[in-house]
Enzyme design. Structure first.
Site, mmCIF file in Angstrom:
data_model
loop_
_atom_site.group_PDB
_atom_site.id
_atom_site.type_symbol
_atom_site.label_atom_id
_atom_site.label_comp_id
_atom_site.label_asym_id
_atom_site.label_seq_id
_atom_site.Cartn_x
_atom_site.Cartn_y
_atom_site.Cartn_z
ATOM 1 N N ARG A 36 -1.471 -0.642 -8.532
ATOM 2 C CA ARG A 36 -2.845 -0.296 -8.143
ATOM 3 C C ARG A 36 -2.940 1.236 -8.195
ATOM 4 O O ARG A 36 -2.160 1.927 -7.547
ATOM 5 C CB ARG A 36 -3.128 -0.778 -6.726
ATOM 6 C CG ARG A 36 -4.497 -0.303 -6.225
ATOM 7 C CD ARG A 36 -4.623 -0.422 -4.704
ATOM 8 N NE ARG A 36 -4.521 -1.786 -4.246
ATOM 9 C CZ ARG A 36 -4.129 -2.102 -2.995
ATOM 10 N NH1 ARG A 36 -3.788 -1.168 -2.132
ATOM 11 N NH2 ARG A 36 -4.062 -3.365 -2.635
ATOM 12 N N ASP A 49 0.839 -1.200 0.000
ATOM 13 C CA ASP A 49 0.000 0.000 0.000
ATOM 14 C C ASP A 49 0.875 1.252 0.000
ATOM 15 O O ASP A 49 2.032 1.210 0.407
ATOM 16 C CB ASP A 49 -0.857 0.046 1.276
ATOM 17 C CG ASP A 49 -1.990 -0.980 1.268
ATOM 18 O OD1 ASP A 49 -2.202 -1.637 0.239
ATOM 19 O OD2 ASP A 49 -2.666 -1.106 2.311
HETATM 20 P P1 FDA Z 1 -14.505 9.088 -4.535
HETATM 21 O O1 FDA Z 1 -13.946 9.350 -3.177
HETATM 22 O O2 FDA Z 1 -14.667 10.219 -5.473
HETATM 23 O O3 FDA Z 1 -15.861 8.338 -4.335
HETATM 24 C C1 FDA Z 1 -16.716 8.000 -5.416
HETATM 25 C C2 FDA Z 1 -17.985 7.365 -4.887
HETATM 26 O O4 FDA Z 1 -17.651 6.107 -4.311
HETATM 27 C C3 FDA Z 1 -18.657 8.128 -3.766
HETATM 28 O O5 FDA Z 1 -19.516 9.109 -4.249
HETATM 29 C C4 FDA Z 1 -19.375 7.027 -3.040
HETATM 30 O O6 FDA Z 1 -20.542 6.642 -3.737
HETATM 31 C C5 FDA Z 1 -18.406 5.888 -3.130
HETATM 32 N N1 FDA Z 1 -17.478 5.905 -1.972
HETATM 33 C C6 FDA Z 1 -16.187 6.255 -1.973
HETATM 34 N N2 FDA Z 1 -15.636 6.114 -0.757
HETATM 35 C C7 FDA Z 1 -16.632 5.680 0.036
HETATM 36 C C8 FDA Z 1 -16.692 5.343 1.416
HETATM 37 N N3 FDA Z 1 -15.645 5.430 2.230
HETATM 38 N N4 FDA Z 1 -17.897 4.914 1.905
HETATM 39 C C9 FDA Z 1 -18.976 4.808 1.106
HETATM 40 N N5 FDA Z 1 -18.961 5.110 -0.226
HETATM 41 C C10 FDA Z 1 -17.819 5.538 -0.749
HETATM 42 N N6 FDA Z 1 -5.479 5.073 -0.768
HETATM 43 C C11 FDA Z 1 -4.159 5.332 -0.508
HETATM 44 O O7 FDA Z 1 -3.786 6.490 -0.291
HETATM 45 N N7 FDA Z 1 -3.253 4.305 -0.475
HETATM 46 C C12 FDA Z 1 -3.611 3.018 -0.743
HETATM 47 O O8 FDA Z 1 -2.749 2.131 -0.722
HETATM 48 C C13 FDA Z 1 -4.973 2.744 -1.047
HETATM 49 N N8 FDA Z 1 -5.404 1.476 -1.339
HETATM 50 C C14 FDA Z 1 -6.688 1.284 -1.810
HETATM 51 C C15 FDA Z 1 -7.084 0.025 -2.255
HETATM 52 C C16 FDA Z 1 -8.328 -0.141 -2.837
HETATM 53 C C17 FDA Z 1 -8.720 -1.485 -3.366
HETATM 54 C C18 FDA Z 1 -9.217 0.974 -2.951
HETATM 55 C C19 FDA Z 1 -10.550 0.842 -3.605
HETATM 56 C C20 FDA Z 1 -8.859 2.189 -2.462
HETATM 57 C C21 FDA Z 1 -7.598 2.368 -1.861
HETATM 58 N N9 FDA Z 1 -7.221 3.597 -1.348
HETATM 59 C C22 FDA Z 1 -5.889 3.811 -1.041
HETATM 60 C C23 FDA Z 1 -8.249 4.640 -1.071
HETATM 61 C C24 FDA Z 1 -8.391 5.605 -2.230
HETATM 62 O O9 FDA Z 1 -7.240 6.413 -2.339
HETATM 63 C C25 FDA Z 1 -9.610 6.515 -2.047
HETATM 64 O O10 FDA Z 1 -9.464 7.277 -0.878
HETATM 65 C C26 FDA Z 1 -10.936 5.789 -1.980
HETATM 66 O O11 FDA Z 1 -10.977 4.708 -2.854
HETATM 67 C C27 FDA Z 1 -12.092 6.740 -2.369
HETATM 68 O O12 FDA Z 1 -11.925 7.196 -3.672
HETATM 69 P P2 FDA Z 1 -12.844 6.731 -4.912
HETATM 70 O O13 FDA Z 1 -11.914 6.467 -6.046
HETATM 71 O O14 FDA Z 1 -13.676 5.597 -4.523
HETATM 72 O O15 FDA Z 1 -13.644 8.022 -5.330
#
Ligand code: FDA
Length: 308
Positions: A183, A131
């Site tokens: 990732r 990560d």
């Molecule tokens: P965004 O935050 O714009 O959300 C889009 C939509 O997704 C929201 O409107 C909502 O519907 C849904 N959603 C998102 N987050 C939600 C939540 N917490 N609860 C409910 N609904 C939610 N970060 C990092 O800095 N280092 C890392 O190593 C990782 N590793 C990682 C692994 C995996 C498999 C994922 C999916 C994510 C990470 N992250 C991470 C976290 C990532 O950086 C980010 O903070 C979250 O995925 C939220 O961003 P989205 O891309 O989902 O979009």
């Protein structure tokens, strides 16, 4: 504003001590966590596998301050790798360098990583992802990744790039040329505008651009599209279609407890979908980052505290 405050709280010791003792907070946090023990987590892996989903298992914890505390972390990861392998589950592991002692010394961290990577290699090259934490660790994490990737030589070993960082386009370009397993996420830490896009629209544009660049790179470069954002998912689908990227060169990833039915839908469409499944008792910083990502979660949290 709320996001920044929650991210501040995620690293504040006083808030951690207060919230972690709070039984109801723990109950709500478990929406995003597969349980406190490896046995509970493996049960969740089995259930997700039955739904056609792959998993990456994360043992919760970070910012470890004493070398002796990393011993148990390594043992837990090795036990997880062995259990996944012997039970023939569709899962890999994700780990954080500061959970393995990076704040204490780089040597300690790399030796701990070696023990876990050797176990993963012995388990038919089980996927392992390092990560990415805050920008205090970006250079070191990418450096550790390159050293160990070349030392162990297995393509299932990957790391994470955060689209909110200005530097990520250059990092991705180089990592793609080296055939890395990446990732791509948006980024979950509190970062200043000197290093990260402050506006969500710019992070989203950057994310789309990075996916589009990466899916055009030569094998064995492999991309994990880690997002719950439907716009990012759709634009990634357009990119892979436009560049005729084979389905074995990328996968979608989402977090446990978030958009669960969408995960199954994508898998049913024939995409590889991997769910990041955390387990363990040190859930506080992980949980606070999930709250910060979506203010509506804060409302859900508050409601649960006042309802039975
Ligand atoms: P965004 O935050 O714009 O959300 C889009 C939509 O997704 C929201 O409107 C909502 O519907 C849904 N959603 C998102 N987050 C939600 C939540 N917490 N609860 C409910 N609904 C939610 N970060 C990092 O800095 N280092 C890392 O190593 C990782 N590793 C990682 C692994 C995996 C498999 C994922 C999916 C994510 C990470 N992250 C991470 C976290 C990532 O950086 C980010 O903070 C979250 O995925 C939220 O961003 P989205 O891309 O989902 O979009």
């Amino acid at each position: 504003m709320i996001r920044r405050f929650l991210l501040y709280l995620s690293t504040a010791r006083w808030a951690r001590a207060m919230t972690s003792r709070f039984f109801l907070a723990r109950r709500v946090a478990l929406r995003f966590v597969a349980g406190e023990t490896l046995t509970e987590a493996l049960e969740v892996v089995r259930r997700l596998n039955a739904d056609g989903l792959k998993v990456t298992l994360d043992y919760l914890g970070e910012s470890v301050e004493k070398a002796e505390d990393t011993v148990e972390v390594v043992e837990m990861y090795v036990a997880a790798v062995k259990a996944i392998h012997t039970q023939k589950l569709g899962s890999g592991i994700s780990l954080k360098p500061t959970h393995l002692g990076l704040d204490i010394s780089q040597d300690l961290c790399i030796n701990n990583l070696r023990t876990i990577l050797q176990a993963a290699k012995d388990a038919d090259n089980m996927p392992v992802t390092m990560d990415m934490e805050s920008t205090a660790y970006t250079d070191t994490t990418i450096g550790l990744y390159r050293t160990l990737r070349d030392e162990y030589g297995f393509t299932n070993f990957g790391t994470v790039i955060q689209a909110y960082l200005y530097r990520s386009r250059e990092d991705m370009k180089q990592l793609a040329a080296e055939g890395s397993h990446i990732r791509l996420c948006k980024g979950a830490y509190l970062e200043p505008a000197t290093v990260a896009f402050p506006e969500k629209a710019d992070v989203d544009d950057h994310y789309r651009q990075l996916v589009d660049d990466y899916v055009q790179s030569a094998p064995p470069a492999y991309l994990c599209i880690a997002t719950h954002d439907e716009n990012m998912i759709q634009s990634a689908r357009t990119s892979v279609q436009t560049h005729a990227t084979p389905k074995d060169r990328f996968e979608f990833q989402m977090l446990y407890g978030i958009r669960s039915s969408r995960q199954v839908e994508l898998a049913k469409e024939g995409f590889t979908v991997r769910v990041y499944v955390p387990f363990g008792v040190t859930w506080y910083p992980y949980f606070m980052r999930r709250l910060a990502e979506r203010p509506a979660n804060l409302w859900f949290f508050a409601k649960s505290l006042f309802s039975r």
